[in-house]
Design a protein around this motif. Structure first.
Motif, short mmCIF file in Angstrom:
data_model
loop_
_atom_site.label_atom_id
_atom_site.label_comp_id
_atom_site.label_asym_id
_atom_site.label_seq_id
_atom_site.Cartn_x
_atom_site.Cartn_y
_atom_site.Cartn_z
N ILE A 193 0.89 -1.21 -0.04
CA ILE A 193 0.04 -0.11 0.03
C ILE A 193 0.74 1.35 0.01
CG2 ILE A 193 -1.72 1.49 1.08
CD1 ILE A 193 -2.56 -1.23 -0.11
N CYS A 194 1.99 1.19 0.65
CA CYS A 194 2.80 2.49 0.89
C CYS A 194 3.93 2.34 -0.24
CB CYS A 194 3.52 2.55 2.10
SG CYS A 194 2.42 3.65 3.23
N GLY A 195 4.10 1.06 -0.90
CA GLY A 195 5.07 1.20 -1.82
C GLY A 195 4.35 1.28 -3.33
N HIS A 196 3.67 0.47 -3.52
CA HIS A 196 3.15 0.22 -4.80
C HIS A 196 1.94 1.33 -5.14
CE1 HIS A 196 5.50 -3.10 -6.52
NE2 HIS A 196 5.28 -3.46 -5.19
N VAL A 197 1.00 1.09 -4.38
CA VAL A 197 -0.42 1.97 -4.72
C VAL A 197 -0.39 3.32 -4.94
CG1 VAL A 197 -2.69 2.11 -3.85
CG2 VAL A 197 -1.76 -0.13 -3.49
N PRO A 198 0.38 4.16 -4.30
CA PRO A 198 0.41 5.53 -4.57
C PRO A 198 0.73 5.97 -6.09
CG PRO A 198 1.37 5.53 -2.26
CD PRO A 198 1.07 3.86 -3.14
N LEU A 199 1.69 5.26 -6.53
CA LEU A 199 1.94 5.64 -8.13
C LEU A 199 0.71 5.05 -9.02
CD1 LEU A 199 5.92 5.03 -8.55
CD2 LEU A 199 4.51 7.19 -9.02
N LEU A 200 0.02 4.17 -8.56
CA LEU A 200 -1.20 3.97 -9.54
C LEU A 200 -2.15 5.11 -9.65
CD1 LEU A 200 -1.38 0.15 -8.25
CD2 LEU A 200 -0.63 0.93 -10.38
N MET A 201 -1.98 6.02 -8.97
CA MET A 201 -2.81 7.19 -9.19
C MET A 201 -2.23 8.07 -10.34
SD MET A 201 -5.12 7.68 -6.64
CE MET A 201 -5.26 9.50 -6.16
N GLY A 213 10.76 3.30 -7.16
CA GLY A 213 10.69 1.89 -6.93
C GLY A 213 9.91 1.56 -5.55
N SER A 214 9.09 0.57 -5.55
CA SER A 214 8.30 0.43 -4.41
C SER A 214 9.34 -0.21 -3.43
CB SER A 214 7.25 -0.65 -4.69
OG SER A 214 6.54 -0.01 -5.66
N GLY A 215 9.98 -1.07 -3.81
CA GLY A 215 11.12 -1.96 -2.82
C GLY A 215 11.85 -0.77 -1.95
N ILE A 216 12.19 0.32 -2.52
CA ILE A 216 13.09 1.31 -2.10
C ILE A 216 12.11 2.13 -1.22
CG2 ILE A 216 14.74 2.84 -2.18
CD1 ILE A 216 15.13 2.18 -5.21
N LEU A 217 10.84 2.54 -1.67
CA LEU A 217 9.79 3.57 -0.82
C LEU A 217 9.37 2.74 0.14
CD1 LEU A 217 7.72 4.40 -4.32
CD2 LEU A 217 9.34 5.81 -2.77
N ALA A 228 16.15 3.36 1.16
CA ALA A 228 15.78 4.86 0.50
C ALA A 228 16.73 5.78 0.94
CB ALA A 228 14.73 5.39 1.44
N VAL A 229 17.66 5.44 1.68
CA VAL A 229 18.85 6.40 1.73
C VAL A 229 20.21 6.02 0.83
CG1 VAL A 229 20.63 7.49 3.58
CG2 VAL A 229 18.39 7.02 4.21
N TYR A 230 20.26 4.50 1.01
CA TYR A 230 21.41 3.99 0.32
C TYR A 230 21.34 4.25 -1.13
CZ TYR A 230 24.11 -0.22 -1.67
OH TYR A 230 24.85 -0.69 -2.60
N SER A 231 20.18 4.11 -1.79
CA SER A 231 19.92 3.90 -3.15
C SER A 231 20.34 5.30 -3.76
CB SER A 231 18.49 3.70 -3.56
OG SER A 231 17.76 4.85 -3.12
N LEU A 232 19.93 6.31 -3.02
CA LEU A 232 20.55 7.80 -3.55
C LEU A 232 21.86 8.27 -3.36
CD1 LEU A 232 17.07 9.78 -3.22
CD2 LEU A 232 17.81 8.48 -5.01
N GLU A 233 22.41 7.79 -1.93
CA GLU A 233 23.59 8.60 -1.21
C GLU A 233 24.54 7.80 -1.18
OE1 GLU A 233 19.91 10.95 0.77
OE2 GLU A 233 21.53 10.50 2.08
N ASP A 234 24.50 6.38 -1.05
CA ASP A 234 25.80 5.58 -1.21
C ASP A 234 26.56 5.54 -2.26
OD1 ASP A 234 26.62 3.05 1.13
OD2 ASP A 234 27.68 3.15 -1.14
N PRO A 235 27.85 5.82 -2.41
CA PRO A 235 28.69 5.85 -3.59
C PRO A 235 29.00 4.22 -4.26
CG PRO A 235 30.17 6.04 -1.59
CD PRO A 235 28.59 5.94 -1.20
N VAL A 266 9.63 -1.43 -11.41
CA VAL A 266 8.46 -1.01 -10.44
C VAL A 266 8.98 -1.33 -8.88
CG1 VAL A 266 6.52 -1.96 -9.79
CG2 VAL A 266 6.93 -1.83 -12.16
N GLU A 267 9.89 -1.95 -8.96
CA GLU A 267 10.42 -2.35 -7.43
C GLU A 267 11.54 -1.64 -6.97
OE1 GLU A 267 7.72 -5.32 -6.03
OE2 GLU A 267 8.86 -3.88 -5.24
#
Ligand code: HBI
Ligand code: FE
Length: 286
Positions: free
Chosen positions: A125-133, A183-187, A193-200, A168-169
């Motif tokens: 619900i918090c990962g996948h569904v919001p983007l279906l809007m 991606g819902s798996g990150i969201l 959520a931190v690693y995907s954007l900020e880890d080198p 999607v994930e």
């Protein structure tokens, strides 16, 4: 839709029984939701944040799928179907192809806050569904479902599952404000959520359909490579052509390990310092 798929869909659906959730289950939702929203405010893409707001998903407790479905239906024609857990691929695809998102109803325990192998109601619900809007993403998910049913028939399910996994994930999107998560798996993950954007360490590579379909993935650790799209239209357009010739082309090529870069890769935001996880190999070595 064949009769058997209709039966499969009917069999997989259950009742959410929203009134049966305990206070402890709602409390775990609140914990997860409040922590994640603090992390996502400046890391999630705008379309996700707008979708979450539009759905009216709050911290107060696990939402009732019937209420969410009515809001979602009015926006993009999607509805939520409650399922007990991971459903077989053909059932999953058949739901998506009919603009039905199969969401689990159980919520993880307190000792699983940071990781659980299979999707729970917070991830779905918090990962996948919001983007279906979002109308373009909603169309992509339906075309993915239709493509999945076809891929299954052609024996190329694994390659299409990679496309789902790396978009999607675990997909990232380039925006004028910088790299953002869709991606819902990150969201739905505090750490990633931190690693995907900020880890080198992980590779961040511009999305390219064939490259994604050749790339293996691990389900039990943070991703070693993220693929970056420019916008959701790019994703939808990538799934429009008939995949048959694409499957044929890449069947002749070796798979790519999740931690390597290949010559054709267009890296995104070359990492500033730090040891990169990946190693560049030539196409010949792949
Ligand atoms: N079932 N409930 C549920 N949720 C998923 O995300 C899911 C699934 N079954 C199969 C599946 N995902 C993946 O194999 C997709 O790549 C098809
Ligand atoms: Fe998922």
């Amino acid at each position: 839709m064949t009769g058997t798929q209709r039966d499969l869909i009917a069999e997989s659906a259950i009742e959410q029984n929203w009134q049966e959730y305990s206070e402890e289950e709602h409390a775990i939702w609140r914990l997860l939701f409040e922590r994640q929203q603090r992390l996502l405010a400046r890391r999630a893409c705008r379309e996700y944040l707008d979708g979450l707001g539009g759905l009216g998903v709050e911290a107060d407790g696990i939402p009732d799928f019937r209420r969410l479905s009515n809001v979602l239906d009015a926006a993009t024609g999607w509805r939520i179907v409650a399922v007990p857990g991971l459903v077989p691929d053909d059932v999953f695809f058949a739901h998506l192809a009919r603009r039905r998102f199969p969401s689990t109803c159980f919520i993880r325990r307190r000792d699983q806050l940071d990781y659980l192998q299979e999707p729970d109601v917070f991830h779905d619900i918090c990962g996948h569904v919001p983007l279906l809007m979002n109308p373009v993403f909603a169309d992509y998910m339906q075309s993915y479902g239709k493509g999945g049913l076809k891929a299954q028939g052609l024996g190329h399910l694994q390659r299409l599952a990679r496309l789902y996994w790396y978009t999607v994930e675990f997909g990232l999107i380039a925006t004028p404000e910088g790299l953002r998560i869709y991606g819902s798996g990150i969201l739905s993950s505090a750490g990633e959520a931190v690693y995907s954007l900020e880890d080198p360490r992980p590779n961040r590579v511009r999305f390219e359909l064939r490259r994604v379909m050749r790339t293996r993935y691990r389900i039990d650790a943070f991703q070693q490579t993220y693929f970056v799209i420019d916008d959701f239209r790019q994703l939808f357009d990538a799934t429009r052509p008939d995949f048959t010739p694409i499957y044929r082309d890449i069947a002749a090529l070796p798979d790519i390990e999740p931690d390597v870069l290949i010559d054709e890769d267009r890296e995104f935001h070359p990492n500033r310092g730090g040891k990169k996880m990946g190693r560049r190999i030539t196409a010949a070595q792949v």
